[in-house]
Design a protein around this motif. Structure first.
Motif, mmCIF file in Angstrom:
data_model
loop_
_atom_site.group_PDB
_atom_site.id
_atom_site.type_symbol
_atom_site.label_atom_id
_atom_site.label_comp_id
_atom_site.label_asym_id
_atom_site.label_seq_id
_atom_site.Cartn_x
_atom_site.Cartn_y
_atom_site.Cartn_z
ATOM 1 N N LYS A 123 83.995 -9.709 -38.230
ATOM 2 C CA LYS A 123 82.840 -10.552 -38.564
ATOM 3 C C LYS A 123 82.103 -11.054 -37.332
ATOM 4 N N VAL A 124 82.739 -10.991 -36.178
ATOM 5 C CA VAL A 124 82.152 -11.535 -34.951
ATOM 6 C C VAL A 124 82.080 -10.437 -33.897
ATOM 7 N N PHE A 125 80.914 -10.305 -33.272
ATOM 8 C CA PHE A 125 80.736 -9.368 -32.169
ATOM 9 C C PHE A 125 80.251 -10.143 -30.941
ATOM 10 N N ILE A 126 81.121 -10.239 -29.925
ATOM 11 C CA ILE A 126 80.701 -10.798 -28.635
ATOM 12 C C ILE A 126 80.289 -9.603 -27.787
ATOM 13 N N ILE A 127 78.999 -9.458 -27.545
ATOM 14 C CA ILE A 127 78.504 -8.180 -27.027
ATOM 15 C C ILE A 127 78.168 -8.210 -25.531
ATOM 16 N N GLY A 128 78.424 -9.275 -24.831
ATOM 17 C CA GLY A 128 78.162 -9.277 -23.393
ATOM 18 C C GLY A 128 77.434 -10.554 -22.991
ATOM 19 N N THR A 129 77.082 -10.592 -21.721
ATOM 20 C CA THR A 129 77.051 -9.536 -20.748
ATOM 21 C C THR A 129 78.382 -9.431 -20.012
ATOM 22 N N LYS A 130 78.564 -8.291 -19.311
ATOM 23 C CA LYS A 130 79.761 -8.132 -18.497
ATOM 24 C C LYS A 130 79.843 -9.245 -17.460
ATOM 25 N N LYS A 131 81.060 -9.726 -17.232
ATOM 26 C CA LYS A 131 81.344 -10.797 -16.278
ATOM 27 C C LYS A 131 80.585 -12.076 -16.622
ATOM 28 N N ILE A 215 77.160 -12.653 -30.712
ATOM 29 C CA ILE A 215 77.095 -13.665 -29.650
ATOM 30 C C ILE A 215 76.782 -12.973 -28.327
ATOM 31 N N ILE A 216 75.770 -13.471 -27.638
ATOM 32 C CA ILE A 216 75.349 -12.938 -26.341
ATOM 33 C C ILE A 216 75.501 -14.026 -25.294
ATOM 34 N N LEU A 217 76.131 -13.698 -24.166
ATOM 35 C CA LEU A 217 76.237 -14.622 -23.039
ATOM 36 C C LEU A 217 75.450 -14.044 -21.869
ATOM 37 N N LEU A 218 74.630 -14.870 -21.227
ATOM 38 C CA LEU A 218 73.796 -14.418 -20.118
ATOM 39 C C LEU A 218 74.103 -15.245 -18.876
ATOM 40 N N LEU A 312 73.493 -15.558 -31.690
ATOM 41 C CA LEU A 312 73.635 -16.769 -30.887
ATOM 42 C C LEU A 312 73.607 -16.368 -29.418
ATOM 43 N N ILE A 313 72.766 -17.034 -28.629
ATOM 44 C CA ILE A 313 72.619 -16.715 -27.202
ATOM 45 C C ILE A 313 73.078 -17.918 -26.389
ATOM 46 N N ILE A 314 74.017 -17.667 -25.463
ATOM 47 C CA ILE A 314 74.658 -18.728 -24.684
ATOM 48 C C ILE A 314 74.397 -18.491 -23.202
ATOM 49 N N ASN A 315 74.164 -19.555 -22.465
ATOM 50 C CA ASN A 315 74.088 -19.479 -21.015
ATOM 51 C C ASN A 315 75.501 -19.527 -20.448
ATOM 52 N N SER A 316 75.880 -18.510 -19.690
ATOM 53 C CA SER A 316 77.257 -18.410 -19.200
ATOM 54 C C SER A 316 77.641 -19.586 -18.315
ATOM 55 N N GLU A 317 76.720 -20.009 -17.438
ATOM 56 C CA GLU A 317 77.042 -21.126 -16.550
ATOM 57 C C GLU A 317 77.347 -22.390 -17.340
ATOM 58 N N GLU A 318 76.624 -22.599 -18.436
ATOM 59 C CA GLU A 318 76.913 -23.773 -19.262
ATOM 60 C C GLU A 318 78.310 -23.665 -19.863
ATOM 61 N N MET A 319 78.702 -22.456 -20.263
ATOM 62 C CA MET A 319 80.048 -22.301 -20.814
ATOM 63 C C MET A 319 81.107 -22.499 -19.733
ATOM 64 N N PHE A 320 80.825 -22.043 -18.495
ATOM 65 C CA PHE A 320 81.780 -22.240 -17.407
ATOM 66 C C PHE A 320 81.974 -23.724 -17.127
#
Length: 395
Positions: A123-131, A215-218, A312-320
């Motif tokens: 049901k969930v696809f976390i599709i990137g980005t790498k690193k 879910i996309i992380l940038l 859903l689009i997430i900022n990676s730095e915010e998650m860090f």
């Protein structure tokens, strides 16, 4: 004889002292050199963080009582976070889908709000980005009592199947579906699904768009480039890279490869973000670290070919910086029951698949190379900021 023996002992002791002094000097030089490079890297990262952040929060473990407080109205997050629902993104003339978008076809629309070929998909696809923090987010989700991930004990391929981008049509659908548990919610964390132009429609057709969450992380694209390069240097899966590999040579190779494949299709690198589709379907022929940082190209492809309300689009730095805060948003988005504040902090107290810092001179990106790399990214960075309303600076 005794005189000769004493001289021999003195000679050996002198050589031993000389060896120890030389070894100590060598060790001291190595320590000073390594420390200098790490200081340089920390300064560079600090510069990136200062320029890339519009957040006032001091980190994930400070202001414990307020970090997790975020408001929702009809399922939409407020501007206090950089997280964005695709449904909030109104594609105006600056961000329009090309006429050939799959979502505009009747065939694609039949899957958009309905079911796909099977109901057994994750049901969930976390599709990137790498690193970009995909492994950590997948591990955090897998600690929820109602979610069960795959490969979570394997630090190399956590949640990754490579099915819809690399193995589609090469292995059976049942082989893919059998990887996932049947009685709990599960997810796929194959990061190449962000990059492959056909992945959105393949997932839509197979799994349906009604209940599938993406879910996309940038992450800052230059930081991501360096991190991905270092993963290749230290990773056993990349045989062409070693400690002697140079990030400068890697960048020149990536630029040459990208231009080569653009030229082969009678295209030139676009000077306007509206021409993003020229760079769209180069995944199979042009897999390189530079190409993977063209976020706007890939995000637009997903928004044009998949139900926006399920992205859903997430900022990676915010998650860090505040992973518990982001995890709470993700649980709400995918439909898992909320967890207590203590549970959220306990789950996110560990960082998975943590990258390595550059540790030799050739592994550091010079300011000239940064400018060269950003010359390829700048128009698309500006476009993604405009699309997501991110007040950031990735220059």
């Amino acid at each position: 004889m005794s005189t000769v023996y004493v001289r021999d002992i003195n000679s050996r002791m002198a050589r031993r002292r000389l060896f120890l002094i030389t070894l100590s000097l060598f060790a001291a030089i190595m320590i000073i050199t390594t420390f200098t490079f790490y200081l340089h890297d920390d300064k560079l990262n600090s510069q990136f963080n200062d320029e890339g952040s519009s957040l006032k929060n001091e980190g994930p473990y400070k202001t414990h009582g307020t970090v997790l407080q975020y408001a929702t109205t009809k399922g939409h997050f407020t501007d206090e976070t950089l997280t964005r629902y695709g449904a909030n993104l109104k594609l105006n003339l600056r961000h329009r889908c090309p006429e050939g978008s799959l979502m505009m076809s009747a065939k694609a629309n039949s899957y958009r709000h309905g079911k796909g070929k099977t109901s057994k998909c994750p049901k969930v696809f976390i599709i990137g980005t790498k690193k970009g923090g995909t492994t950590s987010l997948y591990q955090y989700l897998s600690m929820h009592p109602d979610f069960r991930g795959i490969g979570t004990n394997n630090t190399k391929w956590v949640g990754e199947t490579f099915y819809f981008a690399q193995r589609y049509g090469k292995i059976s659908l049942n082989s893919y579906l059998n990887l996932f548990p049947k009685k709990k919610m599960s997810g796929d964390a194959s990061v190449d699904n962000l990059l492959h132009c056909k992945a959105p429609f393949r997932i839509l057709k197979t799994c349906g768009g009604r209940d599938t969450k993406v879910i996309i992380l940038l992450r800052h694209p230059v930081q991501r480039y360096v991190s991905n390069f270092m993963m290749r240097v230290v990773g056993r899966a990349y045989k062409l890279h070693s400690n002697s590999s140079s990030i400068h040579d890697q960048l020149l190779h990536d630029i040459k490869l990208l231009n080569k494949h653009l030229g082969a299709s009678d295209k030139v690198y676009p000077h306007r973000a509206s021409e993003w589709n020229k760079l769209l379907c180069l995944f199979e022929c042009c897999q390189n670290i530079l190409y993977e940082g063209l976020y706007y190209v890939f995000v637009m492809n997903w928004l044009c070919n998949f139900p926006k309300e399920n992205i859903l689009i997430i900022n990676s730095e915010e998650m860090f910086w505040r992973p518990a805060f982001i995890l709470k948003q993700v649980l709400d988005f995918v439909g898992l029951k909320p967890l207590s504040t203590d549970s959220l902090y306990e789950i996110t107290s560990h960082v998975y698949n943590k990258g390595v810092k550059p540790f030799l001179p050739q592994h550091h990106m010079s300011s000239d190379d940064q400018e060269l790399l950003l010359s390829y990214y700048s128009i698309f960075n500006d476009a993604i900021f405009d699309l997501l309303d991110w007040k950031l600076n990735w220059s």
